[in-house]
Design an enzyme around this catalytic site. Structure first.
Site, short mmCIF file in Angstrom:
data_model
loop_
_atom_site.label_atom_id
_atom_site.label_comp_id
_atom_site.label_asym_id
_atom_site.label_seq_id
_atom_site.Cartn_x
_atom_site.Cartn_y
_atom_site.Cartn_z
N SER A 204 -2.10 -9.67 -89.18
CA SER A 204 -2.71 -8.27 -88.73
C SER A 204 -4.21 -8.65 -88.47
O SER A 204 -4.73 -7.66 -88.40
CB SER A 204 -2.45 -7.29 -89.87
OG SER A 204 -2.71 -7.62 -91.21
N ASN B 116 -1.24 -3.44 -101.21
CA ASN B 116 -0.84 -2.13 -100.93
C ASN B 116 -1.69 -0.90 -101.34
O ASN B 116 -1.80 -0.12 -100.34
CB ASN B 116 0.54 -2.06 -101.69
CG ASN B 116 1.73 -2.99 -101.20
OD1 ASN B 116 1.53 -3.83 -100.28
ND2 ASN B 116 2.90 -3.03 -102.02
N HIS C 82 0.57 31.51 -64.13
CA HIS C 82 1.41 30.72 -63.23
C HIS C 82 0.57 29.90 -61.96
O HIS C 82 1.41 29.92 -61.07
CB HIS C 82 2.50 31.62 -62.79
CG HIS C 82 3.01 32.55 -63.71
ND1 HIS C 82 4.17 32.31 -64.38
CD2 HIS C 82 2.61 33.57 -64.20
CE1 HIS C 82 4.58 33.13 -65.33
NE2 HIS C 82 3.73 34.12 -65.17
N SER D 1 -12.98 5.39 -52.18
CA SER D 1 -11.84 4.68 -51.90
C SER D 1 -11.88 3.26 -51.12
O SER D 1 -12.94 3.37 -50.29
CB SER D 1 -10.91 5.53 -50.85
OG SER D 1 -10.10 4.90 -50.00
N LYS E 38 -13.95 9.19 -48.99
CA LYS E 38 -13.29 9.78 -50.19
C LYS E 38 -14.28 9.64 -51.38
O LYS E 38 -15.11 8.75 -51.55
CB LYS E 38 -12.11 9.14 -50.56
CG LYS E 38 -10.80 9.09 -49.66
CD LYS E 38 -10.35 10.67 -49.77
CE LYS E 38 -9.68 11.02 -51.19
NZ LYS E 38 -8.31 10.18 -51.39
N ASN F 274 -13.69 10.33 -55.26
CA ASN F 274 -12.53 10.59 -56.13
C ASN F 274 -12.96 10.75 -57.54
O ASN F 274 -13.80 10.09 -58.13
CB ASN F 274 -11.32 9.55 -56.11
CG ASN F 274 -10.75 9.14 -54.96
OD1 ASN F 274 -10.62 10.12 -53.98
ND2 ASN F 274 -10.41 8.14 -54.36
N GLU G 266 -9.74 11.79 -64.14
CA GLU G 266 -8.26 11.56 -64.02
C GLU G 266 -7.93 10.76 -65.28
O GLU G 266 -6.74 10.82 -65.79
CB GLU G 266 -7.97 11.05 -62.95
CG GLU G 266 -8.00 11.88 -61.76
CD GLU G 266 -7.85 11.01 -60.17
OE1 GLU G 266 -6.58 10.88 -59.51
OE2 GLU G 266 -8.67 10.35 -59.77
N TYR H 254 6.22 0.51 -100.53
CA TYR H 254 5.41 -0.47 -99.13
C TYR H 254 6.63 -1.10 -98.51
O TYR H 254 7.43 -1.77 -99.22
CB TYR H 254 4.31 -1.09 -99.89
CG TYR H 254 3.60 -1.94 -98.69
CD1 TYR H 254 2.72 -1.33 -97.92
CD2 TYR H 254 4.05 -3.27 -98.29
CE1 TYR H 254 2.40 -2.26 -96.89
CE2 TYR H 254 3.65 -3.86 -97.49
CZ TYR H 254 2.62 -3.26 -96.39
OH TYR H 254 2.22 -3.97 -95.48
N GLN I 175 2.38 -1.77 -91.67
CA GLN I 175 1.40 -2.64 -90.98
C GLN I 175 1.11 -2.08 -89.39
O GLN I 175 0.08 -2.35 -88.78
CB GLN I 175 1.44 -4.07 -90.98
CG GLN I 175 0.55 -4.87 -90.13
CD GLN I 175 0.69 -6.54 -90.59
OE1 GLN I 175 0.56 -6.88 -91.60
NE2 GLN I 175 0.86 -7.32 -89.75
N LYS J 153 -1.77 0.28 -87.88
CA LYS J 153 -3.17 0.20 -87.55
C LYS J 153 -3.27 0.42 -85.96
O LYS J 153 -4.40 1.02 -85.73
CB LYS J 153 -3.56 -0.83 -88.14
CG LYS J 153 -3.79 -0.95 -89.59
CD LYS J 153 -3.96 -2.23 -90.21
CE LYS J 153 -3.60 -2.06 -91.70
NZ LYS J 153 -2.18 -1.82 -92.06
#
Ligand code: ARG
Length: 468
Positions: free
Chosen positions: A21, A109, A155, A276, A282, A284, A289, A316, A321, A324
């Site tokens: 790890s 642990n 709505h 673009s 364009k 964007n 986003e 444990y 592990q 993380k």
């Protein structure tokens, strides 16, 4: 290796790589060293080791910390299983055999659980600070738009007019709940596992309360078995990030809509837009986003951790592990998004007059007209019916409310008079007509804004972002 006495063969290379790890738990290096320093102090305090040995170990740990911070030493991912073994091995190199006394009465642990809790507490402070900055920005923008009228939706259909300030304050509320959620997670995390050992404490006279206090924890664990296996706090932390991201994704979606040609309500600055590769015209909203998009990965992190925890027998298990990467990724993603959102909001251009004409005589005043009829003594259900007929009538004539005459109104119901007509074509005072608490009435919104300003100002003044 931290173990090996009972083994005949060395761990298979692939199995070693598979289980290491270190590439990601190196993130916990500061916490791990702090935990080891306090553990050593405690061992000396209860006289399990001498104070000379303790001084030597602590000096060595401090050297390792400095070496890491100044990039003179980096744990070797190919050699060690995790950050704990990498540090201990380096300690042998730095101070010699005394290093062997550090891990007395301790297991990885309780060690890793303590590291994680410290890391989460630190991360929550940073998150709350960033949420606070974003709230501040929203309030600053809102202050300039108390009378900026815009359609309010249900709505995604036009419902009733509101103001931009009112709309933005809705996000300030969401962000406040996000802070409170993290406040809860902080309290839940503020328990020290150090001294729990592998699962059942120790036969040595350790003092877990001493360690807890020195590490700045509010409490010490009560059950060793529980505390080495508990990752609820990590799950709640990711949940906090996930709900926070969900809120940011809603705001992103609205900014994206408002910046379309159809809405034309805001302009995102060039510095937070991209072009673009094919269509030269364009512009964007990619960064916004991406905030919306990144919400998905944080939700995924939550599902990943809760799935890891499901069905694990106490206490444990190495599965833990797997806590993380989702944890670190959620924090990184969420804080980055909070920062980007704040910066891009600071650079948007708003067209305050955009909806003024368009909402003039808009059918979104239908509810206001119902309320007027109610005040004339007509039951609400009948008023609703009458105004509904008026809408149908106007639609058939291809007119909006502002284009109707008093004759038109009287055709639908004789109770209508010039006062009613005024409701339909005066846009100016439409927001001021609202009487109830929490509505977009500019006078009330101004009160809300000054409330938020003083809350946020106090937060800044005290620098006390968390109640603990
Ligand atoms: N890398 C491990 C983790 O993150 C550290 C604890 C290992 N403990 C053990 N008994 N194998 O969970």
């Amino acid at each position: 290796m931290l173990w090996g006495g009972r083994f005949k063969d060395k761990l298979n290379d692939s199995a070693f790589k598979f289980s290491s790890s270190l590439s990601f738990d190196v993130n916990l290096i500061h916490e791990d060293i702090a935990v080891s320093v306090v553990h050593t102090e405690m061992l000396a305090e209860v006289k399990i080791i001498s104070s000379e040995d303790a001084d030597k170990i602590i000096a060595g740990l401090n050297i390792i910390q400095d070496e890491y911070d100044s990039r003179k030493w980096k744990p070797d991912i190919d050699k060690f299983e995790d950050i704990h073994s990498a540090i201990e091995s380096r300690l042998y190199e730095v101070i010699g055999e005394t290093a062997g006394k550090l891990h007395t009465g301790r297991s990885r642990n309780d060690q890793v659980a303590t590291d994680l809790r410290l890391w989460i507490k630190k991360s929550i402070e940073e998150i709350i600070h960033n949420i606070f900055n974003l709230q501040n920005t929203l309030v600053e923008i809102a202050e300039k738009h108390v009378e900026t009228i815009m359609p309010g939706y249900t709505h995604l259909q036009r419902a009733q007019p509101v103001s931009l300030a009112f709309h933005l304050l809705a996000y300030v509320e969401m962000l406040e709940r996000d802070k409170e959620r993290f406040d809860f997670v902080f309290k839940e995390t503020d328990v020290s596992p150090l001294g729990a050992g592998a699962l059942a404490g120790s036969t040595l006279p350790l003092d877990p309360d001493y360690s807890a206090k020195k590490l700045g924890f509010d409490k010490t664990f009560s059950n060793a078995l529980d505390v080495v296996s508990d990752r609820d706090f990590a799950l709640d932390f990711i949940n906090g990030c996930a709900i926070g991201m969900m809120h940011l994704s809603k705001l992103s979606e609205e900014l994206i809509l408002w910046s379309t040609m159809e809405w034309n309500f805001i302009k995102l600055s060039d510095s937070f837009s991209t072009g673009s590769s094919l269509m030269p015209q364009k512009k964007n909203p990619d960064p916004v986003e991406l905030i919306r998009g990144k919400a998905g990965r944080v939700f995924g992190n939550y599902v990943s951790l809760i799935s890891t925890l499901k069905g694990l027998a106490l206490s444990y298990n190495r599965d833990l592990q797997e806590d993380k990467e989702p944890l670190f990724d959620s924090f990184k993603t969420y804080t980055e998004c909070l920062k980007i959102m704040e910066q891009l909001l600071n650079s948007i251009e708003i067209s305050p007059k955009r909806f003024e004409k368009e909402l003039q005589g808009d059918f979104s005043l239908a509810t206001d007209l119902c309320d007027w009829l109610v005040l004339q003594g007509i039951p609400f259900r009948n008023s609703h019916e009458i105004v509904g007929k008026l809408v149908k009538y106007a639609e058939n004539l291809n007119k909006n409310f502002a284009q109707l005459t008093i004759e038109d109104l009287k055709k639908i119901n004789p109770v209508f008079n010039n006062e009613a007509l005024k409701i339909l074509n005066s846009n100016e005072f439409v927001l001021y007509r609202k009487q109830t608490k929490g509505s977009p009435n500019p006078d009330l919104v101004k009160e809300e804004l000054s409330k938020w300003k003083s809350i946020l100002f106090q937060n800044r003044a005290n620098k006390k972002l968390i109640k603990h």
